[in-house]
Design a protein around this motif. Sequence first.
Motif, short mmCIF file in Angstrom:
data_model
loop_
_atom_site.label_atom_id
_atom_site.label_comp_id
_atom_site.label_asym_id
_atom_site.label_seq_id
_atom_site.Cartn_x
_atom_site.Cartn_y
_atom_site.Cartn_z
N THR A 326 -44.54 22.58 33.45
CA THR A 326 -43.66 22.77 32.29
C THR A 326 -44.05 21.83 31.16
O THR A 326 -44.75 20.83 31.37
N ARG A 327 -43.57 22.15 29.97
CA ARG A 327 -43.90 21.37 28.79
C ARG A 327 -43.00 20.13 28.69
O ARG A 327 -41.84 20.15 29.07
N ARG A 328 -43.57 19.05 28.17
CA ARG A 328 -42.80 17.86 27.88
C ARG A 328 -43.31 17.24 26.59
O ARG A 328 -44.36 17.66 26.05
N THR A 329 -42.62 16.23 26.11
CA THR A 329 -43.01 15.59 24.85
C THR A 329 -42.53 14.15 24.82
O THR A 329 -42.04 13.64 25.85
N PHE A 330 -42.68 13.53 23.67
CA PHE A 330 -42.27 12.14 23.49
C PHE A 330 -41.40 12.03 22.24
O PHE A 330 -41.47 12.88 21.33
N SER A 331 -40.63 10.98 22.19
CA SER A 331 -39.78 10.73 21.02
C SER A 331 -40.65 10.63 19.76
O SER A 331 -41.70 9.98 19.76
N GLY A 332 -40.23 11.30 18.71
CA GLY A 332 -40.97 11.28 17.46
C GLY A 332 -42.02 12.34 17.33
O GLY A 332 -42.70 12.42 16.29
N CYS A 333 -42.19 13.19 18.35
CA CYS A 333 -43.23 14.22 18.33
C CYS A 333 -42.78 15.51 17.67
O CYS A 333 -43.60 16.41 17.45
N ASN A 334 -41.47 15.66 17.41
CA ASN A 334 -40.93 16.86 16.74
C ASN A 334 -41.18 18.15 17.52
O ASN A 334 -41.43 19.21 16.95
N ILE A 335 -41.15 18.04 18.84
CA ILE A 335 -41.30 19.19 19.72
C ILE A 335 -40.02 19.33 20.53
O ILE A 335 -39.50 18.34 21.07
N ASN A 336 -39.51 20.57 20.65
CA ASN A 336 -38.29 20.82 21.39
C ASN A 336 -38.61 20.93 22.89
O ASN A 336 -38.83 22.02 23.42
N ALA A 337 -38.70 19.79 23.55
CA ALA A 337 -39.01 19.74 24.98
C ALA A 337 -38.47 18.43 25.54
O ALA A 337 -38.18 17.49 24.78
N PRO A 338 -38.33 18.35 26.86
CA PRO A 338 -37.79 17.13 27.45
C PRO A 338 -38.71 15.93 27.22
O PRO A 338 -39.93 16.06 27.16
N THR A 342 -42.29 12.41 33.86
CA THR A 342 -43.51 11.86 34.45
C THR A 342 -44.04 12.81 35.51
O THR A 342 -43.37 13.75 35.92
N GLY A 343 -45.27 12.54 35.96
CA GLY A 343 -45.89 13.35 36.99
C GLY A 343 -47.16 14.01 36.49
O GLY A 343 -47.44 14.06 35.29
N SER A 344 -47.93 14.53 37.42
CA SER A 344 -49.26 15.07 37.11
C SER A 344 -49.25 16.54 36.72
O SER A 344 -50.28 17.07 36.30
N SER A 345 -48.12 17.22 36.86
CA SER A 345 -48.07 18.64 36.57
C SER A 345 -47.49 18.87 35.18
O SER A 345 -46.56 18.18 34.75
N GLY A 346 -48.01 19.88 34.49
CA GLY A 346 -47.49 20.24 33.18
C GLY A 346 -48.38 19.79 32.05
O GLY A 346 -49.55 19.44 32.24
N ALA A 347 -47.81 19.80 30.83
CA ALA A 347 -48.57 19.41 29.65
C ALA A 347 -47.63 18.82 28.62
O ALA A 347 -46.43 19.15 28.58
N SER A 348 -48.18 17.95 27.79
CA SER A 348 -47.42 17.32 26.71
C SER A 348 -47.83 17.93 25.38
O SER A 348 -49.01 18.24 25.16
N ALA A 349 -46.83 18.11 24.49
CA ALA A 349 -47.11 18.60 23.15
C ALA A 349 -46.54 17.62 22.14
O ALA A 349 -45.48 17.02 22.36
#
Length: 385
Positions: A326-338, A342-349
């Motif tokens: 599943t998709r994830r993101t970081f604070s300040g990235c302006n992406i609507n995702a959790p 953490t973990g090795s599965s998924g992707a960050s936007a």
Amino acid sequence: MSGPVDPADVLAKPSSMPLVRPGAKATQSSAAAPQKTCAPVSDSRSVCIAPAKPSSRQALAPQAIVPFPSWCASSDGSAVAGTRTAACRITGLLLTTTQTVNGSTRVTGELNMDVYDYTYGAVDLPNWIHQIGLSPWSGWGDAVNSTATGTLSVAGDCVVNGASAFPVQSLSPINNTSRSGEASAATTATAVGAVGECTTTWNLRFQVPNYPQATASSAMAEIMCDNAVGANGSRPARVGCVVPWYPAQVLYSQSRYPDLASHVSRAQGSGLPGATITNPLNRNVDQASIDLNRSRACGDAPSIAGKSCDEYPLASTFQGLAFGGTRRTFSGCNINAPTGVTGSSGASACMITATENNAQGGVMAAFYYDYRVLHSDPFRVGIGS
């Protein structure tokens, strides 16, 4: 991630630190040390060659064209270490001479030797070298009077490229000096799109005075050659050879691409793969799944002037969202995702500076070209200065 392909945008050469080949990730396998063989008995004398544990000594190789590297793997006598263009292994051999008199057989000599196999090529050449070294380190009796020579043979998508150079040499165990030979092989996988594998084998012949000749062989199959990388802008397609299981490294500069480097660093820090040699990314050239990776990570990205959506792992890998997670993101990235995932599965936007995101496309295209990273090949992404 798109943009002009500029070789100057490759910020650093991939790391040349050697890696012991992970068996599960190897596309080719090296032959094991030879099984015990004995020359036919002649006049009641025989010579046996058997695998043995290599010594812990570093061989001297004054006769070798290229010194055998200190990183050759020898932990179990068969492991192979490598970089993107070279692979090396140390095994051991024990030569034993025996004589039978009146039905009673006795050992008349023994010779212990290390066997160095070293193959090395280049990303822009269609041929490579297989260099072998015999390093006798202890012995006694008739066996220490042995000599050795050898010739190279090949199997697979390749031919022997010229004559083998391994003159007859004494194996007297003096100063752990290596007796060396070398020969070249050339790939036949030269047509556009071709990928070829090859096993190169040194066929060794041992001669002890007044004893029959004995033989042993030592093979390596770590080099793969191709003409499948294609051109890179004005840089033409060309044939070259690499160690395909070694994960070369591309570096993103913090000073030149601060937004890109920050996102990748945080994504890797959250557990996503690609930072280490034991957990690399794998290139994917299938455009449909590349597009799906990108749309699942960035398809609903907001429109922000001067920004564009970056995904990690890269869309051109098998670690993207088309292959699970599943998709994830970081604070300040302006992406609507959790966030905070953490973990090795998924992707960050993350939304980053558009010029940096565009430059990343050129960096990766040049990197894939320079180090012949083909479909499914492993590679690493690092952060540089």
